[in-house]
Design an enzyme around this catalytic site. Sequence first.
Site, PDB file in Angstrom:
ATOM      1  N   ASP A 114       0.780  -1.249   0.000  1.00 22.91           N
ATOM      2  CA  ASP A 114       0.000   0.000   0.000  1.00 22.91           C
ATOM      3  C   ASP A 114       0.815   1.305   0.000  1.00 22.91           C
ATOM      4  O   ASP A 114       1.795   1.418   0.734  1.00 22.91           O
ATOM      5  CB  ASP A 114      -0.848   0.094   1.274  1.00 22.91           C
ATOM      6  N   GLN A 119       4.127   0.647   2.315  1.00 24.14           N
ATOM      7  CA  GLN A 119       4.363  -0.609   3.037  1.00 24.14           C
ATOM      8  C   GLN A 119       5.545  -1.305   2.383  1.00 24.14           C
ATOM      9  O   GLN A 119       5.532  -1.570   1.173  1.00 24.14           O
ATOM     10  CB  GLN A 119       3.108  -1.488   2.970  1.00 24.14           C
ATOM     11  N   TRP A 164       6.151 -10.334   1.327  1.00 26.01           N
ATOM     12  CA  TRP A 164       5.611  -9.562   2.445  1.00 26.01           C
ATOM     13  C   TRP A 164       6.260 -10.067   3.729  1.00 26.01           C
ATOM     14  O   TRP A 164       6.481 -11.269   3.899  1.00 26.01           O
ATOM     15  CB  TRP A 164       4.084  -9.747   2.506  1.00 26.01           C
ATOM     16  N   PHE A 218       1.917  -0.974  10.100  1.00 25.59           N
ATOM     17  CA  PHE A 218       0.956  -1.138   9.015  1.00 25.59           C
ATOM     18  C   PHE A 218       0.536   0.237   8.465  1.00 25.59           C
ATOM     19  O   PHE A 218       0.960   1.274   8.949  1.00 25.59           O
ATOM     20  CB  PHE A 218      -0.259  -1.937   9.516  1.00 25.59           C
ATOM     21  N   SER A 219      -0.359   0.175   7.473  1.00 27.65           N
ATOM     22  CA  SER A 219      -0.698   1.370   6.694  1.00 27.65           C
ATOM     23  C   SER A 219      -1.244   2.517   7.531  1.00 27.65           C
ATOM     24  O   SER A 219      -1.832   2.310   8.595  1.00 27.65           O
ATOM     25  CB  SER A 219      -1.704   1.003   5.621  1.00 27.65           C
ATOM     26  N   ARG A 237      -7.451  -1.046  11.607  1.00 25.66           N
ATOM     27  CA  ARG A 237      -6.174  -0.557  11.066  1.00 25.66           C
ATOM     28  C   ARG A 237      -6.335   0.509   9.975  1.00 25.66           C
ATOM     29  O   ARG A 237      -7.405   0.783   9.500  1.00 25.66           O
ATOM     30  CB  ARG A 237      -5.370  -1.732  10.515  1.00 25.66           C
ATOM     31  N   ASP A 238      -5.185   1.034   9.570  1.00 30.00           N
ATOM     32  CA  ASP A 238      -5.036   1.941   8.432  1.00 30.00           C
ATOM     33  C   ASP A 238      -5.661   3.321   8.678  1.00 30.00           C
ATOM     34  O   ASP A 238      -6.543   3.769   7.934  1.00 30.00           O
ATOM     35  CB  ASP A 238      -5.623   1.316   7.144  1.00 30.00           C
ATOM     36  N   GLU A 267     -10.517  -2.241   4.617  1.00 30.14           N
ATOM     37  CA  GLU A 267      -9.132  -1.810   4.782  1.00 30.14           C
ATOM     38  C   GLU A 267      -8.962  -0.425   4.158  1.00 30.14           C
ATOM     39  O   GLU A 267      -9.690  -0.032   3.251  1.00 30.14           O
ATOM     40  CB  GLU A 267      -8.182  -2.818   4.118  1.00 30.14           C
ATOM     41  N   TRP A 306      -3.540  -8.757  -3.550  1.00 30.53           N
ATOM     42  CA  TRP A 306      -3.188  -9.929  -2.740  1.00 30.53           C
ATOM     43  C   TRP A 306      -3.578 -11.194  -3.497  1.00 30.53           C
ATOM     44  O   TRP A 306      -4.555 -11.205  -4.226  1.00 30.53           O
ATOM     45  CB  TRP A 306      -3.921  -9.889  -1.390  1.00 30.53           C
TER      46      TRP A 306
HETATM   47  C1  FRU Z   1      -3.926  -3.612   2.723  1.00 31.13           C
HETATM   48  C2  FRU Z   1      -3.292  -4.087   4.018  1.00 31.13           C
HETATM   49  C3  FRU Z   1      -3.629  -3.113   5.139  1.00 31.13           C
HETATM   50  C4  FRU Z   1      -2.497  -3.310   6.095  1.00 31.13           C
HETATM   51  C5  FRU Z   1      -1.336  -3.561   5.162  1.00 31.13           C
HETATM   52  C6  FRU Z   1      -0.299  -4.498   5.697  1.00 31.13           C
HETATM   53  O1  FRU Z   1      -3.284  -4.061   1.587  1.00 31.13           O
HETATM   54  O2  FRU Z   1      -3.724  -5.395   4.316  1.00 31.13           O
HETATM   55  O3  FRU Z   1      -4.898  -3.309   5.713  1.00 31.13           O
HETATM   56  O4  FRU Z   1      -2.283  -2.201   6.901  1.00 31.13           O
HETATM   57  O5  FRU Z   1      -1.870  -4.067   3.970  1.00 31.13           O
HETATM   58  O6  FRU Z   1       0.839  -4.502   4.907  1.00 31.13           O
END
Ligand code: FRU
Length: 482
Positions: A42, A58, A66, A107-108, A167-168, A221, A296
């Site tokens: 991201d 990221q 990853w 994370f994001s 998150r994010d 997300e 993904w």
């Molecule tokens: C989206 C995600 C976010 C998370 C990040 C982890 O692609 O799954 O929700 O913060 O990637 O790398």
Amino acid sequence: MNHHKKEIEKANTFVEKKLNELEARSFQPVYHFTAPVGWLNDPNGLIQHQGTYHLFYQFHPYSEDWGPMHWGHATSKDLVNWDHQPVALAPSEDYDKGKPDEGYGCFSGSAVVKDDRLILIFTGHIDSKQPKEVQCIATTEDGTRFEKSPANPVISQPPESLSSDFRDPKVWFHEGLWYMVVGTSEAGRGGAALFKSEDLMGWSYCGLVAQSDGKLGDMWECPDLFPIQEKHALIVSPMNMNDGKNIILVGDMNYEQHHFVKDYFVEVDEGFDFYAAQTFLDEKGRRILIAWMDQWGTDFPTKKEGWAGAMTIPREITLNEKGEVRFLPVEELQFIRNEHERHSDVVVSNDFTPDMKGQSLEIKATFDLSNSNSDAFGIHVLKSEDGEEYTEIKYCTDTGEVMVDLNKAGKVSGVAIANIQKREELSLHIYIDRCSVEVFINDGEKVITNRVYPDSKSDRVEVFADQPTNLNQFNIWKLDKS
Ligand code: FRU
């Protein structure tokens, strides 16, 4: 030296060493952003500050897969030429660094400017921890070295009704207060949690600003809520939504009731390789969007070359006079136009081949729909000399659909489809860059973005039609930053 500084130094030293050893990347795009080494997903913390554009992302520097998430960082004066900066964030604390065999990291999140300084807001994630996701901030004196706040986490657990997926954070300033949306889920339905704060440190929960009606995914997300002309828009990357992967909801925001009401929603992009889109307002007042140009669960043939992941070209997003959302490549991309070839009023019977070849090209073509008898016509790009390999961009008169057929494109498959409004003309604005094809249709009504992995010699372009079709305009440029 504190833990964070140590981890940042370790990552920077690794990146530098790896860059010296690196072999040529056959699939390296020319004008799309990629990480210097390793894995990228991201876009994070998009912002313009004192004229400079910042792109965080990221980042897993230590391999092409990853892994423990860092924030990579790059800056630009023009959204096209990016300079890599030192790693901004690395997992180092008890809220973002887990055990070696589990998922964890920074994370994001997003960035804001407060008192003329950049501040990053991110999620600390540790798979095995309870709660597994908390919100944190990091500050900087010089815009390149970031320190995590001793007050972290500034939101130490999700509100009770929400799931542990939390998150994010995307943060913005509105009428004297800071607001944050966080991606989450409540009772099995995706939602965006709204918080407010006076100082970015203490946050109070205002409730879900919007939630899936049951059809828009079970977890949201990367939410992003922003004004767009007289309306507001909410972009989310829903998990487990049928036929949806990154949507934009257009509607109205009520700050008193802490509620966003949608009028309608559409996909931000109809291609397969598009996720986690984020926007920011630049100093010219443009709302600019960048997304991860991957998804993904797909293969990454570039991993063999020690890297994975790219960003889309930056796109300006607006509403037209009917309130419909439009996406256009930012005008700065014109700076990298080189050689140019132009044709007008060509009748394509069977095929038409411009002289120009290349794997990093921009094409603008308009076809006359008013008197074409064709069932199908379009453009082949990244085509091999023997004609076996190509990416097909095709308009079907019957259905009024634009299709990007990947089945012969190289290492990928599938057909991405966009339904478009009927007009007298069809315009295709195409950006090709070695391993990607982005197609902007009818002035940004729809966009189709895909990754393709053709042979390095598949560089031909060909216009085709099954019956004579009038190509009103055809422009093609070589794109090159040097
Ligand atoms: C989206 C995600 C976010 C998370 C990040 C982890 O692609 O799954 O929700 O913060 O990637 O790398």
